[in-house]
Design an enzyme around this catalytic site. Structure first.
Site, PDB file in Angstrom:
ATOM      1  N   TRP A 148      -8.274  11.520 -15.974  1.00  0.00           N
ATOM      2  CA  TRP A 148      -7.439  10.462 -15.198  1.00  0.00           C
ATOM      3  C   TRP A 148      -6.712   9.691 -16.073  1.00  0.00           C
ATOM      4  O   TRP A 148      -6.825   9.839 -17.336  1.00  0.00           O
ATOM      5  CB  TRP A 148      -8.756   9.440 -14.491  1.00  0.00           C
ATOM      6  N   ASP A 204      -0.148   2.359 -15.751  1.00  0.00           N
ATOM      7  CA  ASP A 204       0.558   1.542 -14.964  1.00  0.00           C
ATOM      8  C   ASP A 204      -0.407   1.594 -13.550  1.00  0.00           C
ATOM      9  O   ASP A 204      -1.547   2.507 -13.450  1.00  0.00           O
ATOM     10  CB  ASP A 204       1.970   1.936 -14.683  1.00  0.00           C
ATOM     11  N   GLU A 207      -1.055   4.978 -11.937  1.00  0.00           N
ATOM     12  CA  GLU A 207      -1.862   5.669 -12.786  1.00  0.00           C
ATOM     13  C   GLU A 207      -1.346   6.752 -13.140  1.00  0.00           C
ATOM     14  O   GLU A 207      -1.771   8.052 -13.466  1.00  0.00           O
ATOM     15  CB  GLU A 207      -3.173   6.360 -11.844  1.00  0.00           C
ATOM     16  N   GLU A 208       0.024   6.874 -13.537  1.00  0.00           N
ATOM     17  CA  GLU A 208       0.971   7.681 -14.109  1.00  0.00           C
ATOM     18  C   GLU A 208       1.489   7.702 -15.554  1.00  0.00           C
ATOM     19  O   GLU A 208       1.647   8.769 -16.116  1.00  0.00           O
ATOM     20  CB  GLU A 208       1.808   8.007 -13.167  1.00  0.00           C
ATOM     21  N   GLU A 431      -1.954   5.317   3.537  1.00  0.00           N
ATOM     22  CA  GLU A 431      -1.390   4.823   2.353  1.00  0.00           C
ATOM     23  C   GLU A 431       0.066   4.979   2.647  1.00  0.00           C
ATOM     24  O   GLU A 431       0.825   3.918   2.399  1.00  0.00           O
ATOM     25  CB  GLU A 431      -1.857   5.915   1.305  1.00  0.00           C
TER      26      GLU A 431
HETATM   27  C1  NOJ Z   1      -3.473  10.263  -8.359  1.00  0.00           C
HETATM   28  C2  NOJ Z   1      -3.190   8.929  -8.577  1.00  0.00           C
HETATM   29  O1  NOJ Z   1      -4.159   7.851  -7.709  1.00  0.00           O
HETATM   30  C3  NOJ Z   1      -1.792   8.499  -7.826  1.00  0.00           C
HETATM   31  O2  NOJ Z   1      -1.272   7.229  -8.012  1.00  0.00           O
HETATM   32  C4  NOJ Z   1      -0.979   9.518  -8.728  1.00  0.00           C
HETATM   33  O3  NOJ Z   1       0.457   9.539  -8.117  1.00  0.00           O
HETATM   34  C5  NOJ Z   1      -1.208  10.954  -8.660  1.00  0.00           C
HETATM   35  N1  NOJ Z   1      -2.696  11.074  -9.160  1.00  0.00           N
HETATM   36  C6  NOJ Z   1      -0.358  11.828  -9.258  1.00  0.00           C
HETATM   37  O4  NOJ Z   1      -0.751  11.590 -10.559  1.00  0.00           O
HETATM   38  C1  NOJ Z   2      -3.204   5.614  -5.790  1.00  0.00           C
HETATM   39  C2  NOJ Z   2      -2.476   4.512  -6.108  1.00  0.00           C
HETATM   40  O1  NOJ Z   2      -1.288   5.035  -7.057  1.00  0.00           O
HETATM   41  C3  NOJ Z   2      -3.486   3.437  -7.146  1.00  0.00           C
HETATM   42  O2  NOJ Z   2      -2.572   2.456  -7.204  1.00  0.00           O
HETATM   43  C4  NOJ Z   2      -4.408   3.293  -6.252  1.00  0.00           C
HETATM   44  O3  NOJ Z   2      -5.240   2.443  -7.009  1.00  0.00           O
HETATM   45  C5  NOJ Z   2      -5.435   4.365  -5.783  1.00  0.00           C
HETATM   46  N1  NOJ Z   2      -4.430   5.528  -5.299  1.00  0.00           N
HETATM   47  C6  NOJ Z   2      -6.568   4.173  -5.004  1.00  0.00           C
HETATM   48  O4  NOJ Z   2      -6.020   3.540  -3.834  1.00  0.00           O
END
Ligand code: NOJ
Ligand code: NOJ
Length: 615
Positions: A148, A204, A207-208, A431
């Site tokens: 992650w 960030d 999460e990327e 979402e």
């Molecule tokens: C899962 C993350 O929650 C999401 O924000 C991200 O865009 C994807 N993984 C791809 O990295």
């Molecule tokens: C992906 C989003 O990018 C992230 O900000 C969020 O925390 C997770 N999904 C869970 O909703």
């Protein structure tokens, strides 16, 4: 003849009925739509919180599940960020009068006290607080071991902000000692983390991106300012809060002269135009703030200029925004280069755009003036073409102050209307919604989408959280410095945290030679919680970065508890959901004693190999 006429009549009767169905929110005007959807959204969030949430059986008490969706995407986890933003909403709802929410707030407090102590792949809680940066956990509050984007340093700040909002309410309602003895110890750990690590990079909110993120820094600053005031009020010490002016100094470096670059200290090939920046400003909204506050409030000129760039960008990005002129709301997503789940608009960011504008109007009205400068001029031109660079005062009968306020409010409403257009008739919020068709997609019943709808509705209804002290916040120093304050970490036992002691861990690198087919992955699973407690869904993925034709090396670096003896084995799987194939041996290792150098295994796969599969 007769038959055919009655058939037509039946069809048209059904059609009329469907259109008039009371569940069809779209047939109502915007205010009644918002009222109806707000109630659905509040309940939608509660449905995703354990232990009683109807959509999330299995979730522990006080744990907020991101979405009930378990596949594509699997969001059946609890994220610290989503949870804290949801609780901030619930706590504000409670303060605005919904007293039924109190038990849920306490469940969250107890859950987070315990969660702080859980060792995880970001590290342990003691001695250095590193585990506080872990973004997500299993819904029962145990660790998640999969790969992650970690750590994510917004979580502790957001959690502290939610808990401080509630603590201030307790303080104002004669329950100071509860705030001090039960909740402050949780807050103190989180603020220690912020003060110690704010100047280190992290992932960030999406999460990327590993770098420095505007949303994170802005919330970190708020948490430290608010923490200093609360500590003062409670008669305790805030370790880390002294970092606030330096964090505020750093916050100024995201502005590039035209917009806010969401992530810096990273080269991710993006423009930096990102919903990150409006989510940041609404999270630190302070009704008492001055618009030139360096905290970059919604009414701030840089924030407004950035808003225009962001909205213009998304107008040009999504087909469903085709033909919508400047000055009218559009569907808004994360960032224009986004490809996740197709790279679509998000409900929570579209409603955040509206919330941002309601916030700005509230601030101008509370200040009784609006100063339009060169930076913000283009923003205002879109909605009030006669605008010029000057000050507009509400008390001056010749000043079109209120016309401009009406224009910004109508602009805000037009974002809500876009959300309304793409929210299905039953009011559920996923979402995302498809960039070409507007059809909902990705995780369904996303808790954060619901929370965001409620906070927007609060602002639209004129409900504002109390000031967090922007006016008294120290100005940033003239020259920024990347300083740090050593944190103080202790389990919040009065709130129910286990009395953990310092966990000494030692680095163990798992190396295994395993010849694999293209698309096949290797995991390690074992009998300890660090190794997934034999649950394959919580095993550690190995990486093939060192795999060559000479040596088929798979590897992962882990931190395991010093001195413990571990049973483990490797597992392989094609990435198209073929069955897992386990090694036929049981391996053991003893983690060296505390303070020893790390160890590296030198294993070779033992057991059946896979097939090339049909991926
Ligand atoms: C899962 C993350 O929650 C999401 O924000 C991200 O865009 C994807 N993984 C791809 O990295
Ligand atoms: C992906 C989003 O990018 C992230 O900000 C969020 O925390 C997770 N999904 C869970 O909703």
């Amino acid at each position: 003849m007769h038959f055919s006429r009655s058939f037509v009549g039946l069809v048209s009767l059904l059609f009329t009925k469907a259109l008039a169905a009371p569940s069809d929110l779209r047939s109502r005007d915007l205010t009644s739509f918002v009222a109806a959807e707000r109630a659905i959204a509040l309940q939608g969030a509660l449905n995703n919180i354990g232990p009683n949430g109807s959509e999330v059986p299995g979730a522990g008490s006080g744990f907020v599940v991101a979405s009930p969706s378990k596949v594509n995407p699997d969001y059946f986890y609890t994220w610290t960020r989503d949870s804290a933003l949801t609780l901030k909403m619930l706590i504000d709802e409670f303060i605005f009068g919904n007293t039924a929410l109190l038990p849920t707030i306490w469940d969250y407090i107890h859950a987070q006290a315990t969660l702080q102590t859980v060792s995880n792949p970001s590290g342990t809680f003691l001695p250095e607080g590193l585990g506080l940066g872990e973004p997500k956990f299993q819904v029962d509050g145990t660790r998640f071991n999969g790969a992650w984007g970690r750590p994510q340093r917004d979580g502790p700040a957001l959690r502290a902000i939610a808990l401080m909002t509630f603590s201030n309410w307790l303080l104002n309602n004669g329950q100071k000692s509860t705030a001090k003895t039960i909740i402050w110890p949780i807050i103190s750990n989180d603020l220690s983390y912020v003060g110690q690590y704010w100047n280190q990079t992290g992932f960030d909110l999406w999460e990327e991106t590993l770098g420095s993120s505007f949303f994170t820094i802005q919330n970190q600053h708020r948490s430290l300012v608010e923490g200093a005031q609360l500590a003062h009020d409670l008669g305790v010490t805030c370790t880390g809060c002294d970092q606030a002016p330096e964090v505020l100094c750093f916050l100024q470096s995201f502005w590039n002269g035209e917009w806010i670059v969401a992530n810096i200290n990273v080269d991710n090939g993006r423009t930096g135009v990102d919903g990150n920046s409006i989510l940041g400003s609404i999270a630190v909204f302070d009704i008492d703030a001055y618009c030139d506050s360096p905290t970059i409030q919604p009414c701030n000129s840089q924030a407004l200029a950035n808003f225009k760039v962001l909205i213009d960008t998304f107008r040009a990005t999504y087909e469903i925004n085709d033909g919508i002129p400047e000055g009218q709301g559009v569907a808004v997503g994360r960032y224009p280069e986004d490809v996740y789940q197709g790279g679509n608009p998000w409900y929570l960011i579209t409603t955040a755009a509206a919330e941002f504008l309601y916030d700005a109007v509230a601030q101008w009205e509370a200040r009784h003036n609006l100063i339009v400068d060169e930076t913000s001029l283009a923003f205002f031109k879109d909605i009030y073409p006669a605008v010029t660079v000057r000050q507009y005062n509400s008390g001056n009968a010749n000043s079109p102050f209120f016309q401009i306020m009406d224009a910004v409010t109508a602009y805000a409403d037009s974002f809500v209307a876009i959300a309304e257009k793409y929210i299905p008739a039953n009011g559920s919020l996923a979402e995302q919604f498809n960039r070409d068709t507007g059809v909902p997609l990705s995780a369904y019943d996303l808790t954060w989408s619901y929370a965001a709808f409620v906070t927007m509705s609060q602002r639209r209804a004129g409900q504002y959280p109390a000031s967090w002290g922007t006016r008294n916040a120290a100005a940033p120093p003239a020259t920024c410095a990347g300083t740090s304050t050593q944190g103080v970490y202790a389990p919040a036992t009065a709130a129910g945290a286990p009395n953990v002691t310092s966990t000494c861990q030692v680095n163990v690198v798992f190396n295994v030679n395993a010849t694999t087919y293209y698309g096949e992955n290797i995991y390690v699973v074992g009998n300890t919680s660090d190794l997934g407690a034999w649950q394959i869904s919580n095993s550690l993925p190995l990486g093939a970065g060192g795999y060559t034709s000479e040596r088929p090396l798979w590897s992962v670096s882990a931190y395991l508890n010093a001195g413990e003896s571990v049973d483990y084995k490797y597992v392989r799987q094609e990435d198209c959901n073929q069955p897992y194939i386990y090694e036929t041996v049981n391996r053991t290792l003893t983690v060296p004693a505390c303070g020893s150098a790390g160890i590296t295994t030198n294993d070779a796969w033992e057991g059946p190999v896979g097939t090339s599969g049909d991926c």
